[in-house]
Design an enzyme around this catalytic site. Structure first.
Site, PDB file in Angstrom:
ATOM      1  N   THR A  25      -8.725   6.424  -1.644  1.00 51.81           N
ATOM      2  CA  THR A  25     -10.065   5.835  -1.737  1.00 51.81           C
ATOM      3  C   THR A  25     -11.126   6.893  -1.417  1.00 51.81           C
ATOM      4  OG1 THR A  25      -9.647   4.997   0.490  1.00 51.81           O
ATOM      5  CG2 THR A  25      -9.514   3.408  -1.313  1.00 51.81           C
ATOM      6  N   HIS A  85       0.801  -1.229   0.000  1.00 54.32           N
ATOM      7  CA  HIS A  85       0.000   0.000   0.000  1.00 54.32           C
ATOM      8  C   HIS A  85       0.831   1.274   0.000  1.00 54.32           C
ATOM      9  CE1 HIS A  85      -3.917  -1.994   0.976  1.00 54.32           C
ATOM     10  NE2 HIS A  85      -3.100  -2.881   1.526  1.00 54.32           N
ATOM     11  N   LYS A 125      -8.509  13.722   4.874  1.00 44.11           N
ATOM     12  CA  LYS A 125      -7.615  12.561   4.807  1.00 44.11           C
ATOM     13  C   LYS A 125      -6.567  12.756   5.890  1.00 44.11           C
ATOM     14  CE  LYS A 125      -6.617  13.831   0.453  1.00 44.11           C
ATOM     15  NZ  LYS A 125      -6.708  12.624  -0.361  1.00 44.11           N
ATOM     16  N   ARG A 126      -5.713  11.727   6.145  1.00 44.80           N
ATOM     17  CA  ARG A 126      -4.646  11.923   7.103  1.00 44.80           C
ATOM     18  C   ARG A 126      -3.793  13.131   6.702  1.00 44.80           C
ATOM     19  NH1 ARG A 126      -4.009   7.893  11.138  1.00 44.80           N
ATOM     20  NH2 ARG A 126      -2.197   9.154  11.681  1.00 44.80           N
ATOM     21  N   LYS A 140       0.581  14.443   0.952  1.00 42.67           N
ATOM     22  CA  LYS A 140      -0.804  14.692   0.523  1.00 42.67           C
ATOM     23  C   LYS A 140      -1.053  16.176   0.246  1.00 42.67           C
ATOM     24  CE  LYS A 140      -2.543  10.698   3.167  1.00 42.67           C
ATOM     25  NZ  LYS A 140      -3.184   9.773   2.209  1.00 42.67           N
ATOM     26  N   LYS A 143     -15.070   7.884  -3.001  1.00 43.39           N
ATOM     27  CA  LYS A 143     -16.314   8.189  -2.263  1.00 43.39           C
ATOM     28  C   LYS A 143     -16.885   9.511  -2.743  1.00 43.39           C
ATOM     29  CE  LYS A 143     -14.157   5.812   1.528  1.00 43.39           C
ATOM     30  NZ  LYS A 143     -13.288   5.973   2.723  1.00 43.39           N
TER      31      LYS A 143
END
Ligand code: 26Q
Length: 835
Positions: free
Chosen positions: A675, A376, A567-568, A573, A679
């Site tokens: 992911t 991952h 998100k984290r 990111k 959504k």
């Protein structure tokens, strides 16, 4: 010490064969009242919503129980091949709503509760999230279980029953504060303890060689400190198909034997302390979503899960097949969720050799045909390694086996590439250096028949980068399985209005076959459908506004563009890029550059690992920017910014239906898949994103007209890194220069001088691994295209419809079908009595 378990067999159909429970409102009301009054001991003075919730949970649970039993019978009696999903994390969220949806009783239950004067939604709100995961990897495991049950695949999840899940995040003075999540405090009606399947897990001690009566050399692991693993089973219902699979979570408990020994030696306190040491294993989830190296408790957790789960599977096998393992590999498959459970490879070897008396070659043949590994991450620093000395102290027998696996593997490499010592050093499971380290990813690759990444780009980069040598050796082992999310939770449950609208148009087949949702593309230009689509989105935005107001005390006007990144918190990111854009918009307002303005509400949420200082500072910056912007009367409704505390599965159920713009900003080549992006897409949000992870596949499905693409590609990132000059970029971009000046002059510091210097320095560093400045211009331009597009409501609505319409690929039903067809090869097992 092995305790022989006494077994009894009672054949009494009168005991075990029961009439089906009613699913109608009177039936639900009957059971609800019985649970409320007799099981829970409540009466007219009850004011705790928890009891009202629990009575319904127990009522629904009974309906799951009977299907659960039938599913077990089906699997046992057919002797079918089984799959096992081994994961340190299962981020399940709430269960009640999902259970009712999958049983098909949501409306009936709502009606039943209404008749009792109770609002179903109030009850559902009382359930605490099962937050047994950090983020993407843990939630993926939960979505996978839903799809396995829906596809009627005989798959069981194995995980850990953490007493404390993911920490609760509070924001105090703009900073993250962690609080323990004691989620089991009010009890958990969804779990069933199964003490009869308790396992023993060994730690410490040493290995001893001995000869059997027949003269065979064997090893036993002795003087160990054993810990009990007690299973708790959770039902996993399929969507309206009579299947209920199992998630088995292990809790650690001290053995009595070990207590007594210490106790008799006179050490009462020591005995209680050792008991604690055992029970500590499953006390808390590690809150890092990149590996935290060298923590012995984490290694204990990992081995505990692998050992208990494999012993459980082998015990069931032996019960039926005795010592015959000839068909074991053909009938069992273990999917390893990242390297976290990769001790499963040497542990299966140990069980087969030491407990079952098998020789190395046969045991290795079985192990290698039953294990499959999913990777991952592409970040090299996140690859798990354990110091060999620490590993050997805790798991001496497992270390021996790993060293033997490595010795045999290295000899294989030396046959393929004779004399290539450099390659042998590179590929060795043991990394050389000051202290030797065990490379868990390499162990997982060597011990598995399948290795997969989680999106096309990620899988490709794995074979070119991190795992290149292994790909050269075993090209056929490597494959891709693009992630997904379950449309049951992520559309049907969380967005009932949209579901209703879609089902009115195309029927409800899309819930179990998401490709069907493409049919709504035909309505993308239908003004009446578009109007209704817009109304649903506005209603969902109202719901999200209420959440933001309650949790952040910021008023979002639903007429504005809802721009969301949840998100984290991680540098890769690039929440920073998002906040630089916010500062840029603020700067435009302050300069009066507001012609043709689009009002925006920017929402950011996510947790930072408690030890990740930079991520925590980014949270502080977001909160300070929000404070300055929201308090400025010159800004007004043009721009609102909020940081949502304690982002969770349940929060996402409100967030994604109410989002217009989904922010997916990772530096290309760094996000394995993502992911959340899926959504949002399913719920009609449009993505602004880099060409990274699954964003690329989202773009492929929806087309460039319905996606806001920006930034360097992963190849460009690699190429331009060497000549990266953020100072030059800043000097040549007036907008970025003004943004940096606002940061440098302390405009958002709120009198804390120098507070954000580490962030400023990171952006300006030629070695910034995330290359924030490199993508600034492209991002701002893409955001301008977003703002323009949003002003044309018809166009925006069409884009929104097209995103939902094209999301079929991202159902985990598709992902799981791929796993099954290419890796597991399980047969679907209809349970009968399909509703
Ligand atoms: C490992 C060792 C010690 C302590 C913690 C860990 C640890 C725990 C969790 C390491 C990594 C994680 C989680 C990783 C994760 O969530 N990865 C995400 O997985 C998603 C599902 O495949 C992808 O969509 C995301 O791109 C990826 O970042």
């Amino acid at each position: 010490m092995v305790i022989k378990k006494k077994r009894v067999k009672i054949n009494s159909p009168g005991l075990t064969e029961l009439p089906a429970l009613p699913l109608d409102a009177p039936g639900l009301i009957h059971d609800y009242r019985r649970y409320f009054t007799y099981s829970l001991g409540q009466n007219k003075y009850c004011h705790s919503v928890n009891y009202f919730y629990k009575a319904l949970a127990l009522t629904v649970r009974d309906r799951l129980m009977e299907r659960w039993k039938k599913t077990r019978y089906t699997y046992i009696e057919s002797h079918c091949k089984r799959g096992y999903y081994l994961s340190l994390e299962f981020l399940m969220g709430r269960t009640l709503g999902n259970a009712m949806l999958n049983l098909g009783i949501t409306d009936t239950a709502s009606e039943a509760m209404h008749q009792l004067g109770i609002n179903l939604e109030d009850l559902a709100e009382a359930e605490i999230d099962a937050g047994l995961g950090n983020g993407g990897l843990g939630r993926l495991a939960a979505c996978f279980l839903d799809s396995c049950a829906t596809l009627q695949l005989p798959v069981m999840g194995y995980g850990i029953r953490y007493e404390y899940g993911m920490f609760r995040q509070r924001i105090v003075d703009g900073r993250q504060v962690e609080e323990p999540d004691h989620w089991l405090r009010d009890g958990n009606p969804w779990e069933q303890e199964r003490p009869e399947f308790t396992q023993h897990v060994r730690f410490g001690g040493r290995c001893e060689r001995y000869k059997t009566e027949t003269g065979e050399q064997r090893v036993r692991w002795i003087d160990s400190r054993d810990v009990l693993a007690v299973p708790y089973d959770i039902p996993i219902p399929g969507y309206r198909n009579g299947t209920v699979n199992t998630l088995r979570l292990w809790k650690a408990a001290a053995t009595d034997a070990f207590d007594l020994g210490e106790f008799n030696a006179g050490g009462y306190a020591e005995s209680v302390a050792t008991k604690n040491e055992a029970e500590n294993i499953t006390m808390v989830l590690y809150p890092n979503d990149a590996s935290e190296n060298g923590k012995v408790l984490r290694l204990r957790q990992q081995y505990f899960l692998a050992s208990a789960s494999l012993q459980d599977v082998v015990e069931r096998w032996v019960m039926v097949h005795k010592g015959d393992f000839s068909e074991f590999a053909a009938n069992n498959c273990f999917q390893l969720n990242d390297t976290h459970p990769s001790c499963a490879v040497p542990e299966l070897m140990r069980i087969l050799m030491d407990d079952q008396g098998m020789g190395w070659d046969q045991a290795w043949g079985i192990t290698r045909q039953t294990m499959a590994y999913t990777n991952h991450t592409l970040l090299p620093e996140a690859l798990e390694k354990w110091p060999l000395p620490l590993f050997g102290q805790l798991l001496p027998r497992i270390l021996e086996i790993i060293l033997e696996i490595n010795a045999r593997f290295i000899s294989e490499v030396s046959i393929r590439w004779p004399g290539d010592n450099e390659r042998m050093r590179r590929m060795s499971i043991i990394e050389e250096g000051h202290t030797l380290q065990i490379r868990m990813a390499y162990l997982a690759i060597v011990g598995s028949f399948s290795v997969n990444g989680v999106a096309a780009l990620h899988s490709q980069l794995l074979t070119q980068g991190l795992f290149r040598d292994f790909y050269e050796l075993w090209p056929l082992k490597f494959n891709n399985k693009t992630n997904g999310v379950t449309p049951r939770r992520w559309i049907a449950h969380c967005n009932p209005d949209l579901s209703q609208l879609v089902s009115e148009k195309i029927g409800s087949g899309w819930v179990a076959d998401l490709q069907q949702i493409h049919k709504i593309a035909e309505c993308a230009n239908d003004p009446e459908f578009g109007q209704r689509w817009h109304e649903v989105k506005q209603a969902n935005k109202e719901r999200l506004s209420a959440l933001v107001l309650a949790k952040c005390n910021v008023a979002f006007n639903p007429d504005g563009l809802f721009d969301v990144q949840v998100k984290r918190i991680h540098e890769y990111k690039r929440q920073l890029l998002n906040i630089l854009h916010v500062i840029h918009l603020y700067d435009r307002v302050k300069r009066g550059d507001t012609a043709g303005w689009t009002n925006r509400c920017v929402l950011i949420g996510g947790k930072a690992a408690p030890g990740y200082a930079m991520a925590k500072l980014i949270i502080k910056l977001i909160n300070n920017v929000a404070e300055v912007v929201n308090a400025d009367p010159a800004v007004g409704d043009r721009l609102k910014v909020a940081f949502l505390p304690n982002y969770s599965v349940t929060a996402m159920e409100i967030i994604c239906p109410g989002t217009d713009l989904s922010e997916q900003l990772s530096t290309a080549g760094k996000e394995a898949s993502g992911t959340g992006n899926m959504k949002f897409m399913m719920n009609g949000a449009i993505t602004i994103g880099t060409l990274d992870g699954a964003n690329i596949e989202i773009l492929e499905e929806v087309g460039e007209d319905n996606f806001f693409m920006f930034g360097l590609t992963s190849e460009e990132v690699d190429e331009s890194r060497w000549s990266y000059d953020p100072h030059g970029i800043i000097n040549h971009d007036d907008d970025l220069q003004r943004v940096m000046n606002l940061l440098r002059c302390g405009h958002f510091n709120l009198f804390d001088a120098g507070l954000f210097d580490p962030i400023i320095n990171a952006i300006c560093s030629a070695y910034d691994p995330w290359m924030v400045a490199a993508d600034f211009r492209s991002f701002i331009d893409a955001q301008q295209r977003v703002a323009t597009a949003y002003q044309d409501r018809t166009r925006w609505t069409r884009m929104s419809i097209m995103n939902t319409a094209c999301s079929g690929k991202f159902s985990t039903d598709r992902t799981i079908s791929n796993y099954n067809e290419e890796i597991w090869h399980l047969k679907a097992m209809p349970v009968g009595d399909a509703e």
